[in-house]
Enzyme design. Structure first.
Site, PDB file in Angstrom:
ATOM      1  N   ASP A   1      -3.348  -4.506   4.342  1.00  0.00           N
ATOM      2  CA  ASP A   1      -3.118  -5.441   3.253  1.00  0.00           C
ATOM      3  C   ASP A   1      -3.002  -4.650   1.959  1.00  0.00           C
ATOM      4  O   ASP A   1      -2.884  -3.419   1.964  1.00  0.00           O
ATOM      5  CB  ASP A   1      -4.193  -6.529   3.195  1.00  0.00           C
ATOM      6  CG  ASP A   1      -5.577  -5.998   2.832  1.00  0.00           C
ATOM      7  OD1 ASP A   1      -5.697  -4.816   2.444  1.00  0.00           O
ATOM      8  OD2 ASP A   1      -6.546  -6.776   2.919  1.00  0.00           O
TER       9      ASP A   1
ATOM     10  N   ARG B   1     -10.200 -17.482   0.447  1.00  0.00           N
ATOM     11  CA  ARG B   1     -10.226 -16.505  -0.648  1.00  0.00           C
ATOM     12  C   ARG B   1      -9.071 -16.773  -1.612  1.00  0.00           C
ATOM     13  O   ARG B   1      -7.915 -16.532  -1.280  1.00  0.00           O
ATOM     14  CB  ARG B   1     -10.132 -15.072  -0.110  1.00  0.00           C
ATOM     15  CG  ARG B   1     -10.036 -14.034  -1.229  1.00  0.00           C
ATOM     16  CD  ARG B   1     -10.349 -12.618  -0.784  1.00  0.00           C
ATOM     17  NE  ARG B   1      -9.363 -12.049   0.113  1.00  0.00           N
ATOM     18  CZ  ARG B   1      -9.334 -10.760   0.462  1.00  0.00           C
ATOM     19  NH1 ARG B   1     -10.258  -9.925  -0.018  1.00  0.00           N
ATOM     20  NH2 ARG B   1      -8.427 -10.310   1.299  1.00  0.00           N
TER      21      ARG B   1
END
Length: 530
Positions: free
Chosen positions: A444, A161
Site C-alpha cells: 500500500d 479507516r
C-alpha cells in the site's frame, strides 16, 4: 445541494443515496465546526518539522506528565471488540469487502486510506459497499466467472479507516473550501450505519491514521462527540483504535489514549508508516541515515523500543495492543517461496505474542490460520492478554531514537528495489488500485512512502554511500531508472501501459530528486486522480 455545499464529482443513481442531502449536510456541519482547528494543527506540524530540521529532538512532554503518571483507564471495550487476534485489512472494493468479512479473521479494517486509491468512484462506491455489508445485503456477481459472492452467516467485526487529517476530498466543497477527507469518510459512514450497527449488537468502530500529537486525537474526539450528539447516538458508542505510525506520536501514546478515553479501543503498531516517519522527520540528520529497508526489522533498537512501549502503554490503560502487518501473498506456483515467507510470518507473529500483543494484522485470507496459531497457543482461549503489563519495559526518549543498526548497509540492490517498487506502486495508485500485489507482497502507500523517502535521503545526504563506496547521485539514479523500468515492462508483459508507467516515473523523479521533501506522496499524486 444544501446551501454552501458543492459536489464536483458525478452523482449517478448508484451514488445518490450515499450522497443524500441529509448525509452531505451532516458532513458539512462536521467540517464547518472542526476544519479551522484541523488547519491549525496542520500548520503546527509544519512548524514542528522546521524545528526538527534545525536539530530539535522530540521528548516526552513535560506539560502532560500528570497524564502519564495518572491512574486512569479507557472506557470499557464492547464485546464485539474483545477478541482481535487476527485482523485483516484491505480497500473498500466490493468483492474484497465480502472476502475479508468471510475470511475467518476476527475483524476486518475496511480502508479508505493507504490501500485505497481515492478516486471519486472508489470513495463513494466504497461507502455503498460498506452500507450494504452492514445490512448483510452485499453481493458481487463476477463479470467472467459464473459465481456470486455473498456474506457467510458469521463474519468479521467491521472497522473503518478514514483518510488522515492532512488530506482533502476535492470533489466536495463547503462554503468554497475543499472538505476534510477524514470528515468526509468518517461522516458518511457514521451517518448511514451507526444506528444499524448498534441495533445488531456491534457499533461504529474506526481506525485513526497518521496522528502526530494528542491534540490531533482531541480533534477526533470532538468529531465523535459532535456526530453522536447530532444523530442522538449515546456518547461512547464509537470506538477507535489509533494507528501509532509516526515517531512524534510515539512520545504521546498515553496522551493520545487519554484524549479519546471515552472512545478508545487500542493502539496499533503501524510499522511501515512508522519507518517512513522516522526517515521523514530526521531526513537530514546523519544519525538517522538508515540502511536498506529490508534491514530495518522489528529487532532493531528504535523499532523494538516502540513496539514494547506500545504494549506497556495500552495494557496499563486497559486498551488493546494490536501488532503489525504481514503483507505476504501466498504464491499459487512457487511452494519454496511460500515455505520461506510463511515461516517468517509465523516468527513475526510469535514475536508479537511474546511481547504481549493482543492481535495482529494480515493482508490475505490465506494467512489467517498462520497468524492465529501463536495467539491460540499463548492465550489458551482468552480474548486478549491485557494482564501482561510489561512492567519490565523502561523506554526512554533515547531508546525511541536509537537508530544504530549493527551491520546496516545501503546497497545497490536496495536502491534498485526502492525505485522499482515505488514506481510500480504509484502506477497502480494512479490507475485506481491502492492495494498492489508486487513481488508476492500486498503493498500500500506506506511501502511507496518508505521507498521514495529512502531514495530522497540517500541522494540528498552528503554521508550516504553504497556499501561499495559509490556516492548516490542523481546521475546514478537516472542510470538505474530506465533499467528498472525495462524490468517492470518485462514483468508486466502485454499488460504494461507505457504512458501510465511514464507518469509514475515522472512523479517518482519529483519525489526523489527535488530539493524540497514532499510530506506525503498522496498529496501531489491526488491531483492526477479523477
Amino acid at each position: 445541494m444544501p446551501e454552501g455545499i458543492n459536489i464536483t464529482g458525478p452523482i449517478t443513481e448508484e451514488y445518490a443515496d450515499i450522497l443524500s442531502r441529509d448525509a452531505l449536510e451532516f458532513v458539512a456541519n462536521l467540517h464547518r465546526k472542526l476544519n479551522p482547528r484541523r488547519l491549525e494543527l496542520l500548520q503546527a506540524r509544519s512548524e514542528r518539522d522546521a524545528k526538527l530540521q534545525a536539530g530539535e529532538r522530540p521528548d516526552f512532554l513535560a506539560a502532560t506528565a500528570d497524564v502519564r503518571a495518572g491512574d486512569w483507564k479507557v472506557a470499557p471495550i464492547p464485546q464485539a471488540l474483545q477478541k482481535r487476534h487476527v485482523e485483516i485489512t484491505g480497500p473498500v472494493d466490493r468483492k474484497m469487502v465480502i472476502n475479508a468479512l468471510n475470511s475467518g479473521a476476527d475483524t476486518f479494517m475496511a480502508d479508505f486510506e493507504d490501500s485505497n486509491s481515492p478516486t471519486w468512484s472508489n470513495n463513494v462506491l466504497g461507502q455503498r459497499n460498506l452500507r450494504d455489508a452492514v445490512r448483510g445485503t452485499i453481493e458481487f456477481e463476477h463479470p467472467t466467472k459464473d459465481k456470486t459472492y455473498r456474506l457467510n452467516d458469521s463474519v468479521a467485526t467491521l472497522l473503518v479507516r478514514p483518510r488522515g487529517w492532512h488530506l482533502v476530498e476535492k470533489h466536495m466543497t463547503v462554503d468554497g473550501d475543499e472538505v476534510s477527507a477524514s470528515l468526509f469518510d468518517f461522516g458518511l459512514y457514521f451517518f448511514h450505519n451507526a444506528s444499524a450497527l448498534l441495533a445488531k449488537g456491534s457499533g461504529p468502530y474506526f481506525y485513526l491514521p497518521k496522528l502526530e500529537s494528542h491534540l490531533e486525537a482531541r480533534l477526533w474526539n470532538d468529531a465523535f462527540c459532535q456526530a453522536q450528539d447530532a444523530l442522538k447516538i449515546p456518547r461512547g458508542s464509537i470506538k477507535a483504535t489509533v494507528l501509532l505510525e509516526t515517531i512524534l506520536a510515539a512520545f504521546e501514546m498515553d496522551e493520545i489514549l487519554y484524549e479519546i478515553r471515552e472512545h478508545a479501543a487500542g493502539l496499533n503498531a503501524g510499522r511501515w508508516d512508522y519507518i517512513f516517519s522516522v526517515i521523514k522527520k530526521f531526513r537530514s540528520a546523519e544519525e538517522f541515515l538508515l540502511p536498506d529497508r529490508s534491514q530495518i526489522t522489528m529487532g532493531v533498537p528504535f523499532m523494538q523500543a516502540y513496539a514494547e512501549l506500545l504494549v506497556q502503554t495500552c495494557h496499563k490503560r486497559g486498551a488493546h495492543a494490536i501488532g503489525g502487518m504481514a503483507a505476504f501473498i501466498p504464491s499459487r506456483r512457487d511452494e519454496a517461496v511460500n515455505e520461506k515467507a510463511l515461516r517468517k510470518v509465523a516468527e513475526d507473529k510469535e514475536r508479537e505474542v511474546s511481547q504481549g500483543y493482543d492481535g495482529t494484522w494480515i493482508a490475505h485470507p490465506d494467512l489467517v490460520p498462520i497468524a492465529r496459531k501463536p495467539f491460540d497457543k499463548k492465550l489458551e482461549g482468552r480474548p486478549h492478554q491485557k494482564s501482561v503489563l510489561r512492567e519490565d519495559v523502561d523506554c526512554s526518549a533515547e531508546d525511541l531514537l536509537n537508530t544504530d543498526i549493527k551491520g546496516g548497509k545501503i546497497t545497490e540492490a536496495g536502491l534498485r528495489l526502492n525505485i522499482n517498487v515505488g514506481i510500480q506502486y504509484i502506477a497502480s495508485w494512479l490507475a485506481g488500485q491502492g492495494a498492489a500485489a508486487i513481488y508476492n507482497l500486498m503493498e500500500d502507500a506506506a511501502t511507496a512512502e518508505i521507498s521514495r523517502s529512502q531514495v530522497w535521503q540517500w541522494i540528498h545526504h552528503p554521508a550516504a554511500r553504497l556499501d561499495d563506496g559509490r556516492e548516490i547521485t542523481p546521475k546514478l539514479y537516472n542510470e538505474i531508472v530506465p533499467q528498472e523500468l525495462e524490468k517492470i515492462r518485462t514483468l508486466w508483459g502485454k499488460n504494461y501501459d507505457a504512458q501510465l508507467f511514464e507518469n509514475a516515473r515522472v512523479l517518482f523523479d519529483k519525489l526523489s530528486l527535488e530539493d524540497e521533501f514532499v510530506e506525503f506522496l498522496t498529496l501531489i499524486a491526488y491531483e492526477k486522480l479523477p
